[in-house]
Design a protein around this motif. Structure first.
Motif, mmCIF file in Angstrom:
data_model
loop_
_atom_site.group_PDB
_atom_site.id
_atom_site.type_symbol
_atom_site.label_atom_id
_atom_site.label_comp_id
_atom_site.label_asym_id
_atom_site.label_seq_id
_atom_site.Cartn_x
_atom_site.Cartn_y
_atom_site.Cartn_z
ATOM 1 N N VAL A 127 -15.375 6.433 14.593
ATOM 2 C CA VAL A 127 -15.079 5.253 15.413
ATOM 3 C C VAL A 127 -13.902 4.478 14.846
ATOM 4 O O VAL A 127 -13.020 4.015 15.583
ATOM 5 N N VAL A 128 -13.852 4.325 13.528
ATOM 6 C CA VAL A 128 -12.739 3.615 12.894
ATOM 7 C C VAL A 128 -11.428 4.348 13.132
ATOM 8 O O VAL A 128 -10.405 3.742 13.470
ATOM 9 N N ASP A 129 -11.421 5.676 12.961
ATOM 10 C CA ASP A 129 -10.211 6.467 13.164
ATOM 11 C C ASP A 129 -9.694 6.369 14.589
ATOM 12 O O ASP A 129 -8.468 6.422 14.837
ATOM 13 N N GLY A 179 -20.012 -0.637 17.132
ATOM 14 C CA GLY A 179 -20.412 0.761 16.951
ATOM 15 C C GLY A 179 -20.451 1.140 15.488
ATOM 16 O O GLY A 179 -21.360 1.858 15.043
ATOM 17 N N VAL A 180 -19.462 0.647 14.739
ATOM 18 C CA VAL A 180 -19.430 0.916 13.299
ATOM 19 C C VAL A 180 -20.612 0.235 12.608
ATOM 20 O O VAL A 180 -21.288 0.823 11.761
ATOM 21 N N LYS A 181 -20.889 -1.020 13.002
ATOM 22 C CA LYS A 181 -21.999 -1.757 12.411
ATOM 23 C C LYS A 181 -23.326 -1.053 12.656
ATOM 24 O O LYS A 181 -24.170 -0.947 11.766
ATOM 25 N N ASP A 182 -23.523 -0.585 13.891
ATOM 26 C CA ASP A 182 -24.773 0.097 14.227
ATOM 27 C C ASP A 182 -24.962 1.356 13.387
ATOM 28 O O ASP A 182 -26.063 1.630 12.891
ATOM 29 N N ALA A 183 -23.880 2.129 13.239
ATOM 30 C CA ALA A 183 -23.966 3.366 12.462
ATOM 31 C C ALA A 183 -24.267 3.076 10.998
ATOM 32 O O ALA A 183 -25.105 3.737 10.364
ATOM 33 N N LEU A 184 -23.609 2.061 10.448
ATOM 34 C CA LEU A 184 -23.823 1.724 9.046
ATOM 35 C C LEU A 184 -25.221 1.144 8.828
ATOM 36 O O LEU A 184 -25.837 1.363 7.780
ATOM 37 N N GLN A 185 -25.736 0.408 9.814
ATOM 38 C CA GLN A 185 -27.084 -0.133 9.688
ATOM 39 C C GLN A 185 -28.117 0.982 9.614
ATOM 40 O O GLN A 185 -29.049 0.938 8.806
ATOM 41 N N GLN A 186 -27.954 2.000 10.473
ATOM 42 C CA GLN A 186 -28.875 3.133 10.440
ATOM 43 C C GLN A 186 -28.781 3.884 9.113
ATOM 44 O O GLN A 186 -29.795 4.308 8.554
ATOM 45 N N ASN A 202 -24.496 9.252 10.402
ATOM 46 C CA ASN A 202 -24.094 7.902 10.788
ATOM 47 C C ASN A 202 -22.798 7.467 10.121
ATOM 48 O O ASN A 202 -21.966 6.801 10.737
ATOM 49 N N ILE A 203 -22.629 7.832 8.844
ATOM 50 C CA ILE A 203 -21.375 7.496 8.164
ATOM 51 C C ILE A 203 -20.215 8.250 8.806
ATOM 52 O O ILE A 203 -19.122 7.694 8.995
ATOM 53 N N SER A 204 -20.443 9.509 9.169
ATOM 54 C CA SER A 204 -19.402 10.282 9.858
ATOM 55 C C SER A 204 -19.048 9.642 11.201
ATOM 56 O O SER A 204 -17.874 9.572 11.574
#
Length: 373
Positions: free
Chosen positions: A167-169, A176-183, A160-162
């Motif tokens: 997504v940021v890059d 999308g970033v929020k969802d990944a970081l939440q998981q 998820n961090i990857s």
């Protein structure tokens, strides 16, 4: 006269040897070249569950171990083929009542007898290592379970961090970033709970848990717990209720461990409830407080209820297997409950939810106590 003195000396040495052998905690059996018993001690009789003399009997008649596959071992061949000292920890002995023990067996070729009549033979040492084997198996299971439970959340967190970095890059959407970081955050919280359970378990097993008595405002404690777990419950679409008797008084116990016990019950209820609600309640008990955590979850079968507080236990119910867990949470909870002098009662029906009740008595203010569990 010289021969008489020699015989006397040999007899004296023989008696000293017998005295030494009988003082040993391990079972000892000495056999001659034909594998006939020459010397043995009381510990050997105890391990072999015998109450008659073994003197002169064939080793094959008194010692009948089996291997890991349950196949009998020919002890006469075993000792005759021993050229150097050997040790085996994989044999088992089965008693007449059907029970078995794990056997440590050492075989060493030696010289037997005294004076001119020395002959070759073997000395066997026997020890019941059932508890040692059990601890080894428990340790191996512990390492396997913890390794597996660590591997999964770490892999999910890394993934998820990857994804968030990707997504940021690429200049992607913030959601999308929020969802990944939440998981990733959920998995980190699971790791934190696991580490906490392991730390508490380690201290409990070593008997170094201390009990600091203080006055607990039960109303405030339950309200705080309800607030802390509200978002987690809402995240699963569940309602979280608190139900407090207006007659509650201060509870004198360990706030740290009372909180941890209740937290374990609450997280379990939320984890295994897909629809409905979780309720945290407290009411006065006999010189203490009766807490309860109820849910409308999947429930626990009667067979599982008998084992739910066992170390590493996880139900075979596929709905349970869908959730991460080491099977340590409720085991640790029971350890803490004993330290609090509390009693736990489980009421549950498969597919109709569960209720855990824990009656915690008031304890006198004393110097910190150490766990004896």
């Amino acid at each position: 006269m010289a021969e008489t003195n020699t015989d006397t000396t040999a007899q004296l040495e023989h008696e000293r040897l017998l005295s030494l052998v009988n003082s040993m905690a391990d079972g000892v059996i000495a056999v001659d070249e034909r594998a006939k018993v020459v010397i043995y001690n009381a510990a050997a009789l105890n391990i072999l569950d015998l109450n008659t003399s073994m003197q002169g009997l064939s080793l094959a008649k008194v010692l009948k171990p089996v291997n890991q596959n349950g196949e009998p071992i020919d002890m006469v061949d075993e000792v005759r083929n021993t050229k150097l000292p050997t040790i085996n920890r994989d044999y088992r002995l089965q008693y007449g009542d059907g029970s078995t023990i794990n056997l440590y067996l050492s075989i060493a070729p030696v010289h037997l007898g005294f004076g001119k009549g020395q002959t070759g033979g073997f000395v066997l040492m026997l020890r019941d290592i059932t508890r040692e084997k059990s601890l080894e198996e428990e340790r191996d299971e512990f390492i396997s379970v913890v390794s597996h439970e660590l591997r999964t959340p770490i892999a999910i967190t890394e993934g998820n961090i990857s994804n968030a970095q990707f997504v940021v890059d690429k200049g992607g959407d913030v959601q999308g970033v929020k969802d990944a970081l939440q998981q990733a955050h959920i998995q980190v919280l699971f790791l934190a709970d696991l580490i906490n359970d392991l730390s508490t378990l380690s201290r409990a097993e070593r008997g170094v848990l201390t009990l600091d008595i203080e006055s607990i405002n039960v109303h405030d404690l339950v309200t705080e717990l309800g607030s802390n777990y509200l978002e987690q419950a809402k995240g699963k679409g569940l309602e979280l209720h608190t139900k407090l008797s207006p007659h509650l008084e201060l509870l004198h116990s360990s706030k740290l461990y009372v909180r941890e016990v209740l937290q374990n019950f609450i997280t379990n209820s939320i984890k295994y409830t897909e629809t409905g609600s979780v309720t945290i309640a407290a009411k006065p008990g006999d010189d203490g407080v009766i807490f309860s955590v109820s849910d409308t979850g999947i429930g626990i079968s009667k067979s599982d209820q008998e084992r739910v507080f066992d170390k590493f236990f996880r139900s075979e119910d596929f709905r349970t297997r869908q959730n991460n867990g080491t099977g340590l949470g409720l085991y640790v909870t029971m350890k803490l409950a004993r330290l609090l002098h509390a009693t736990i009662e489980l009421k549950s029906e498969l597919n109709h939810g569960s209720t855990f009740l824990i009656a915690i008595p008031n304890m006198k203010q004393t110097p910190p106590q150490k766990s004896k569990d």
